[in-house]
Design a protein around this motif. Structure first.
Motif, PDB file in Angstrom:
ATOM      1  N   GLU A  75      29.777  45.623  47.279  1.00  0.00           N
ATOM      2  CA  GLU A  75      30.965  44.840  47.871  1.00  0.00           C
ATOM      3  C   GLU A  75      30.057  44.777  49.598  1.00  0.00           C
ATOM      4  OE1 GLU A  75      34.451  46.596  48.070  1.00  0.00           O
ATOM      5  OE2 GLU A  75      35.131  45.264  46.564  1.00  0.00           O
ATOM      6  N   TYR A  79      28.735  41.790  46.995  1.00  0.00           N
ATOM      7  CA  TYR A  79      29.999  41.060  46.291  1.00  0.00           C
ATOM      8  C   TYR A  79      30.663  41.479  45.878  1.00  0.00           C
ATOM      9  CZ  TYR A  79      25.000  41.475  42.623  1.00  0.00           C
ATOM     10  OH  TYR A  79      24.115  40.912  42.189  1.00  0.00           O
ATOM     11  N   ARG A  80      31.649  41.418  45.334  1.00  0.00           N
ATOM     12  CA  ARG A  80      33.175  41.065  45.899  1.00  0.00           C
ATOM     13  C   ARG A  80      34.015  41.439  44.278  1.00  0.00           C
ATOM     14  NH1 ARG A  80      37.040  36.659  48.080  1.00  0.00           N
ATOM     15  NH2 ARG A  80      36.411  36.786  49.150  1.00  0.00           N
ATOM     16  N   PHE A  91      32.282  41.449  38.866  1.00  0.00           N
ATOM     17  CA  PHE A  91      31.931  41.150  40.949  1.00  0.00           C
ATOM     18  C   PHE A  91      31.127  39.722  41.033  1.00  0.00           C
ATOM     19  CE2 PHE A  91      31.168  45.791  39.951  1.00  0.00           C
ATOM     20  CZ  PHE A  91      32.244  46.593  40.831  1.00  0.00           C
ATOM     21  N   LYS A  93      28.788  37.708  43.167  1.00  0.00           N
ATOM     22  CA  LYS A  93      28.140  36.959  44.694  1.00  0.00           C
ATOM     23  C   LYS A  93      28.212  35.678  45.090  1.00  0.00           C
ATOM     24  CE  LYS A  93      23.375  38.898  46.717  1.00  0.00           C
ATOM     25  NZ  LYS A  93      22.579  39.567  46.143  1.00  0.00           N
ATOM     26  N   GLU A  95      30.688  36.647  47.939  1.00  0.00           N
ATOM     27  CA  GLU A  95      31.502  37.097  48.307  1.00  0.00           C
ATOM     28  C   GLU A  95      32.976  35.874  48.040  1.00  0.00           C
ATOM     29  OE1 GLU A  95      32.506  39.670  51.367  1.00  0.00           O
ATOM     30  OE2 GLU A  95      30.789  40.818  51.119  1.00  0.00           O
ATOM     31  N   ASP A  97      35.394  32.241  47.279  1.00  0.00           N
ATOM     32  CA  ASP A  97      36.561  32.187  46.081  1.00  0.00           C
ATOM     33  C   ASP A  97      35.252  30.952  45.147  1.00  0.00           C
ATOM     34  OD1 ASP A  97      37.838  34.631  46.008  1.00  0.00           O
ATOM     35  OD2 ASP A  97      39.521  33.320  47.549  1.00  0.00           O
TER      36      ASP A  97
END
Length: 180
Positions: A75, A79-80, A91, A93, A95, A97
């Motif tokens: 993160e 990355y989320r 994950f 990338k 972050e 949506d």
């Protein structure tokens, strides 16, 4: 997801290079947990195959429970983490949506897991058989046109094809999400 049509682009000759750049960074970040390497998977890993321009990757980790410690580290590097399968950490990338902004997807899983076998087997089958690759491309283009912005329906409608290819190689598709 973000109100944008599913975009399936012609194969990008820069996709392998983009994977290699990210692989080097991931090998450094994931070194304490890594076992089995970092692999380029999904449609961007198949030369000549049109794809959504997101580099899909999978990293083998010795122990998934211990690898959860990598979540904050990844993160910190853009990355989320998002839910996926019980046998994997997933994950994206960056972050955001917004699907149209994503550049990379990453799965952490143990070598030999269902996800590991499915993704590598499917990729390798498409790489080895140009007719199969072309059949999959036609399906992806048709489904992208048919489903517009509905990524879940697009992915679900690829499932029968993926299952057939995996079955031909002795692998049964698990109950988790699938599709490249």
């Amino acid at each position: 997801m973000d109100g944008m049509p599913i975009e399936v682009r012609e194969y990008g000759i820069d996709w392998p290079r983009r994977f290699d750049v990210e692989r080097v960074e991931l090998e450094r970040l994931l070194a304490p947990w890594l076992s089995g390497g970092v692999h380029h998977i999904g449609s961007t890993a198949v030369p000549g195959l049109s794809a959504k321009p997101i580099i899909d990757m999978m990293a083998g980790v010795r122990d998934l429970t211990q690898a959860r410690a990598a979540v904050p580290l990844l993160e910190e590097h853009g990355y989320r983490h998002a839910p996926h399968r019980a046998t994997a950490l997933w994950f994206h990338k960056p972050e955001s949506d917004q699907l149209r902004e994503r550049t990379h997807h990453l799965h952490l899983t143990e070598p030999g897991s269902d996800l590991w076998r499915e993704r590598l087997t499917f990729r390798d089958a498409l790489r080895a058989d140009p007719a199969l690759r072309d059949e999959y491309q036609r399906l992806k283009l048709r489904l992208a046109d048919a489903h517009g912005e509905d990524v879940k329906a697009y992915t679900a409608d690829k499932r029968a094809f993926v299952s057939r290819v995996l079955a031909a190689h002795g692998v049964t598709l698990g109950s988790g999400r699938s599709g490249s």
